[in-house]
Design an enzyme around this catalytic site. Structure first.
Site, PDB file in Angstrom:
ATOM      1  CG  ASP A   8      -1.713   1.178   1.447  1.00 26.90           C
ATOM      2  OD1 ASP A   8      -2.433   1.528   0.506  1.00 26.90           O
ATOM      3  OD2 ASP A   8      -1.659   1.788   2.535  1.00 26.90           O
ATOM      4  CG  LEU A   9       1.762   5.710  -1.747  1.00 31.29           C
ATOM      5  CD1 LEU A   9       3.225   5.398  -2.037  1.00 31.29           C
ATOM      6  CD2 LEU A   9       1.188   6.606  -2.843  1.00 31.29           C
ATOM      7  CG  ASP A  10      -1.545   7.728   0.726  1.00 22.98           C
ATOM      8  OD1 ASP A  10      -0.452   8.124   0.317  1.00 22.98           O
ATOM      9  OD2 ASP A  10      -2.625   8.056   0.213  1.00 22.98           O
ATOM     10  CB  THR A  16       0.435  10.969   1.763  1.00 19.01           C
ATOM     11  OG1 THR A  16       0.088   9.603   1.726  1.00 19.01           O
ATOM     12  CG2 THR A  16       1.637  11.226   0.897  1.00 19.01           C
ATOM     13  CE  LYS A  44      -4.241   7.554   9.055  1.00 19.63           C
ATOM     14  NZ  LYS A  44      -3.405   7.212  10.216  1.00 19.63           N
ATOM     15  CB  SER A 113      -2.010   2.916  -3.640  1.00 18.13           C
ATOM     16  OG  SER A 113      -2.513   4.166  -3.226  1.00 18.13           O
ATOM     17  CB  ALA A 114      -7.339   3.809  -2.356  1.00 16.83           C
ATOM     18  CE  LYS A 144      -5.985  -0.665  -1.076  1.00 15.70           C
ATOM     19  NZ  LYS A 144      -4.840   0.062  -0.501  1.00 15.70           N
ATOM     20  CD  GLU A 168      -3.767  -1.565   2.846  1.00 12.91           C
ATOM     21  OE1 GLU A 168      -3.857  -0.760   3.783  1.00 12.91           O
ATOM     22  OE2 GLU A 168      -4.113  -1.289   1.687  1.00 12.91           O
ATOM     23  CG  ASP A 169      -2.060   2.585   6.314  1.00 11.56           C
ATOM     24  OD1 ASP A 169      -2.377   2.201   5.169  1.00 11.56           O
ATOM     25  OD2 ASP A 169      -2.326   3.713   6.748  1.00 11.56           O
TER      26      ASP A 169
HETATM   27  P1  B16 Z   1      -6.068  10.355  -3.756  1.00  9.86           P
HETATM   28  P2  B16 Z   1      -3.635   4.182   0.121  1.00  9.86           P
HETATM   29  C1  B16 Z   1      -5.390   6.208   0.010  1.00  9.86           C
HETATM   30  O1  B16 Z   1      -4.142   5.665  -0.269  1.00  9.86           O
HETATM   31  C2  B16 Z   1      -5.383   7.069   1.270  1.00  9.86           C
HETATM   32  O2  B16 Z   1      -5.126   6.276   2.410  1.00  9.86           O
HETATM   33  C3  B16 Z   1      -6.715   7.751   1.409  1.00  9.86           C
HETATM   34  O3  B16 Z   1      -6.732   8.582   2.555  1.00  9.86           O
HETATM   35  C4  B16 Z   1      -6.985   8.578   0.158  1.00  9.86           C
HETATM   36  O4  B16 Z   1      -8.253   9.203   0.239  1.00  9.86           O
HETATM   37  C5  B16 Z   1      -6.934   7.655  -1.062  1.00  9.86           C
HETATM   38  O5  B16 Z   1      -5.667   7.037  -1.120  1.00  9.86           O
HETATM   39  C6  B16 Z   1      -7.166   8.407  -2.366  1.00  9.86           C
HETATM   40  O6  B16 Z   1      -6.098   9.276  -2.574  1.00  9.86           O
HETATM   41  O7  B16 Z   1      -6.964  11.472  -3.374  1.00  9.86           O
HETATM   42  O8  B16 Z   1      -4.607  10.732  -3.820  1.00  9.86           O
HETATM   43  O9  B16 Z   1      -6.517   9.655  -5.015  1.00  9.86           O
HETATM   44  O10 B16 Z   1      -3.549   4.144   1.596  1.00  9.86           O
HETATM   45  O11 B16 Z   1      -4.625   3.194  -0.482  1.00  9.86           O
HETATM   46  O12 B16 Z   1      -2.287   4.147  -0.554  1.00  9.86           O
HETATM   47 MG    MG Z   2      -2.828   3.180   3.364  1.00  9.90          MG
END
Ligand code: B16
Ligand code: MG
Length: 216
Positions: A8-10, A16, A44, A113-114, A144, A168-169
């Site tokens: 996962d990224l964030d 972030t 998140k 990642s989302a 997810k 994953e977090d």
């Molecule tokens: P964006 P992850 C997610 O990333 C974040 O945890 C979530 O807070 C955010 O709303 C989502 O990405 C969308 O991000 O606005 O940059 O498209 O944890 O799945 O890496």
């Molecule tokens: Mg995350």
């Protein structure tokens, strides 16, 4: 048996969440209400669209589709101002060590990642070359805990889902990994990520022996 590793990224590679928070808080304040760090926890791993829906529910605000779309763009433009300033100093502890370890073992690595901003963030912090496949918010139709994002990553890595490991977090992310029949590793609070197969506060706790065990 070849093993695949999906990050996962964030919250796993970079923190972030603090920038997402500042951007959502700015929008909430403009709309006349407060948005707390505790409420940010709900965001998140959640898609941008769903985050805005939750934010508007919190503020008890109705919006036309046009207004909704404008706020989505406004929030992202604000978020991107923080992202453009990111560099390698924002990589979470020991992430490069783990990536380097897996690379040396020739284990394929993907991002799951989302975020729709995943690729520019990886570029900014200098980690893009480690990833054989990037699957992010631009590639998925289901959020997810649906396993879609991780299943696409497994296909791209040419590794069977049951031979993939996910870091994953977010609770929804751990559920997505479990729904994909993958090994789930929670990075963060074990009391929150109770459904993970393994838990670590961060990568500094993850030994080479543990990683070798995953590769076996
Ligand atoms: P964006 P992850 C997610 O990333 C974040 O945890 C979530 O807070 C955010 O709303 C989502 O990405 C969308 O991000 O606005 O940059 O498209 O944890 O799945 O890496
Ligand atoms: Mg995350």
């Amino acid at each position: 048996m070849k093993k695949g590793f999906i990050f996962d990224l964030d919250g796993v590679i970079v923190d972030t969440a603090k920038y997402h928070y500042l951007a959502w808080k700015k929008l909430a304040n403009e709309l006349g209400f407060e948005f707390t760090l505790q409420q940010n926890e709900l965001f998140k791993g959640v898609s941008r669209k769903r985050c805005l829906e939750i934010l508007l529910e919190l503020g008890n605000i109705q919006a036309s589709q046009e207004q909704f779309d404008r706020w989505m763009i406004e929030k992202n433009e604000d978020y991107l101002k923080y992202i453009t300033k990111m560099d390698a100093s924002e990589i979470l502890p020991d992430v490069p060590r783990v990536l380097e370890f897996l690379k040396n073992k020739k284990a394929p690595i993907a991002l799951g990642s989302a975020s729709k901003n995943a690729k520019p963030i990886l570029e900014k912090v200098g980690l893009l070359p480690y990833f054989e496949s990037i699957v992010d918010g631009n590639n998925v139709t289901k959020a997810k805990p649906d396993p879609e994002v991780f299943l696409i990553a497994a296909t791209n890595l040419q590794v069977a889902p049951q031979d993939c490991v996910v870091f994953e977090d977010a609770v929804a992310g751990i559920q997505a990994a479990n729904n994909a029949q993958m090994t789930s590793i929670g990075i963060g609070d074990a009391n929150t990520l109770t459904e993970a197969n393994y838990n670590f506060n961060d990568f500094t706790e993850m030994t080479d022996d543990f990683l070798n065990g995953l590769l076996a």
